[in-house]
Design a protein around this motif. Structure first.
Motif, PDB file in Angstrom:
ATOM      1  N   ALA A  30     -82.620  90.519  25.648  1.00 23.92           N
ATOM      2  CA  ALA A  30     -82.760  90.853  24.221  1.00 23.92           C
ATOM      3  C   ALA A  30     -83.260  89.927  23.300  1.00 23.92           C
ATOM      4  O   ALA A  30     -82.684  88.720  23.452  1.00 23.92           O
ATOM      5  CB  ALA A  30     -81.059  91.293  24.091  1.00 23.92           C
ATOM      6  N   SER A  54     -83.201  97.532  11.481  1.00 16.03           N
ATOM      7  CA  SER A  54     -83.962  97.625  12.648  1.00 16.03           C
ATOM      8  C   SER A  54     -83.849  96.396  13.316  1.00 16.03           C
ATOM      9  O   SER A  54     -84.135  95.534  12.758  1.00 16.03           O
ATOM     10  CB  SER A  54     -85.077  98.481  12.663  1.00 16.03           C
ATOM     11  OG  SER A  54     -86.153  97.667  11.894  1.00 16.03           O
ATOM     12  N   ASN A  56     -82.228  93.965  16.906  1.00 15.38           N
ATOM     13  CA  ASN A  56     -81.195  93.775  18.053  1.00 15.38           C
ATOM     14  C   ASN A  56     -80.394  92.352  17.727  1.00 15.38           C
ATOM     15  O   ASN A  56     -81.097  91.772  17.268  1.00 15.38           O
ATOM     16  CB  ASN A  56     -81.987  93.579  19.161  1.00 15.38           C
ATOM     17  CG  ASN A  56     -81.032  93.695  20.448  1.00 15.38           C
ATOM     18  OD1 ASN A  56     -80.415  94.469  20.629  1.00 15.38           O
ATOM     19  ND2 ASN A  56     -80.933  92.510  21.315  1.00 15.38           N
ATOM     20  N   GLN A  81     -79.261 104.796  16.813  1.00 14.18           N
ATOM     21  CA  GLN A  81     -78.863 104.239  18.079  1.00 14.18           C
ATOM     22  C   GLN A  81     -77.364 104.504  18.268  1.00 14.18           C
ATOM     23  O   GLN A  81     -76.324 104.336  17.338  1.00 14.18           O
ATOM     24  CB  GLN A  81     -78.693 102.575  17.888  1.00 14.18           C
ATOM     25  CG  GLN A  81     -80.210 102.064  17.865  1.00 14.18           C
ATOM     26  CD  GLN A  81     -80.941 102.128  19.167  1.00 14.18           C
ATOM     27  OE1 GLN A  81     -80.476 102.236  20.140  1.00 14.18           O
ATOM     28  NE2 GLN A  81     -82.196 102.470  19.061  1.00 14.18           N
ATOM     29  N   SER A  84     -74.525 101.839  18.500  1.00 14.08           N
ATOM     30  CA  SER A  84     -74.178 100.832  17.581  1.00 14.08           C
ATOM     31  C   SER A  84     -73.283 101.153  16.793  1.00 14.08           C
ATOM     32  O   SER A  84     -72.840 102.458  16.455  1.00 14.08           O
ATOM     33  CB  SER A  84     -75.539 100.550  16.825  1.00 14.08           C
ATOM     34  OG  SER A  84     -75.997 101.581  16.144  1.00 14.08           O
ATOM     35  N   LYS A 128     -78.599  96.903  19.785  1.00 18.06           N
ATOM     36  CA  LYS A 128     -79.764  97.595  19.129  1.00 18.06           C
ATOM     37  C   LYS A 128     -79.202  98.190  17.824  1.00 18.06           C
ATOM     38  O   LYS A 128     -78.124  98.911  17.821  1.00 18.06           O
ATOM     39  CB  LYS A 128     -80.395  98.657  19.806  1.00 18.06           C
ATOM     40  CG  LYS A 128     -81.184  97.853  20.937  1.00 18.06           C
ATOM     41  CD  LYS A 128     -82.063  98.756  21.655  1.00 18.06           C
ATOM     42  CE  LYS A 128     -82.841  97.960  22.875  1.00 18.06           C
ATOM     43  NZ  LYS A 128     -83.464  98.947  23.767  1.00 18.06           N
ATOM     44  N   ASP A 130     -80.836 100.780  14.618  1.00 15.34           N
ATOM     45  CA  ASP A 130     -81.894 101.585  13.852  1.00 15.34           C
ATOM     46  C   ASP A 130     -81.101 102.571  12.792  1.00 15.34           C
ATOM     47  O   ASP A 130     -80.709 103.609  13.442  1.00 15.34           O
ATOM     48  CB  ASP A 130     -82.809 102.089  14.934  1.00 15.34           C
ATOM     49  CG  ASP A 130     -83.940 102.746  14.277  1.00 15.34           C
ATOM     50  OD1 ASP A 130     -84.289 102.593  13.082  1.00 15.34           O
ATOM     51  OD2 ASP A 130     -84.800 103.582  14.908  1.00 15.34           O
TER      52      ASP A 130
END
Length: 143
Positions: A30, A54, A56, A81, A84, A128, A130
């Motif tokens: 990651a 966006s 991680n 995601q 998240s 993650k 997004d």
């Protein structure tokens, strides 16, 4: 005899360490970092109308954003995601919390506040991200 056993043990230990280091797939590791793109209200240089996030994160990160609050406000979040979470905390110009919620996935939330400049804290969990976040969407059309 003890020296030979220690040397062989050290070589085996070193070999195991090297195998573990070389077998790690760097593509599955990651990364840590996010990209944030913001659109500002009208001629402002610090009042945010919307933003996209966006990337991680390895650990939780808090973003502090200034925006223009009205009496009736909306926050729209489109979160691609599913794992998240975004904790959203809104503080009005008097320093009072007027909204707080942990949001997973897509959401549109409304809340009341006094008019003026307010702070929005977005607490992003590790993992993650997004997402697209729009503050008082009708303001964007007035640019």
């Amino acid at each position: 005899m003890k020296k030979i056993i220690l040397v062989i043990g050290a070589i085996l230990l070193l070999g195991l360490i090297l195998i573990n280091i070389l077998s790690v797939d760097t593509e599955t590791m990651a990364t840590d970092g996010i990209e944030i793109n913001t659109t500002y209200l009208k001629d402002s240089e610090d009042l945010v109308a919307d933003m996209s996030i966006s990337g991680n994160l390895r650990k939780e990160k808090t973003l502090d954003i200034k925006t223009l609050l009205k009496e009736d406000n909306t926050i729209s979040i489109k979160n691609v995601q599913s794992g998240s979470e975004i904790e959203c905390i809104v503080i009005n110009s008097n320093g009072k919390k007027v909204f707080t919620e942990i949001i997973k996935g897509d959401a549109i939330r409304s809340f009341k506040s006094i008019s003026g400049v307010g702070n929005i804290k977005l607490v992003l969990n590790g993992g993650k991200h997004d997402a697209m976040i729009i503050f008082n969407g009708d303001e964007i059309n007035n640019e």
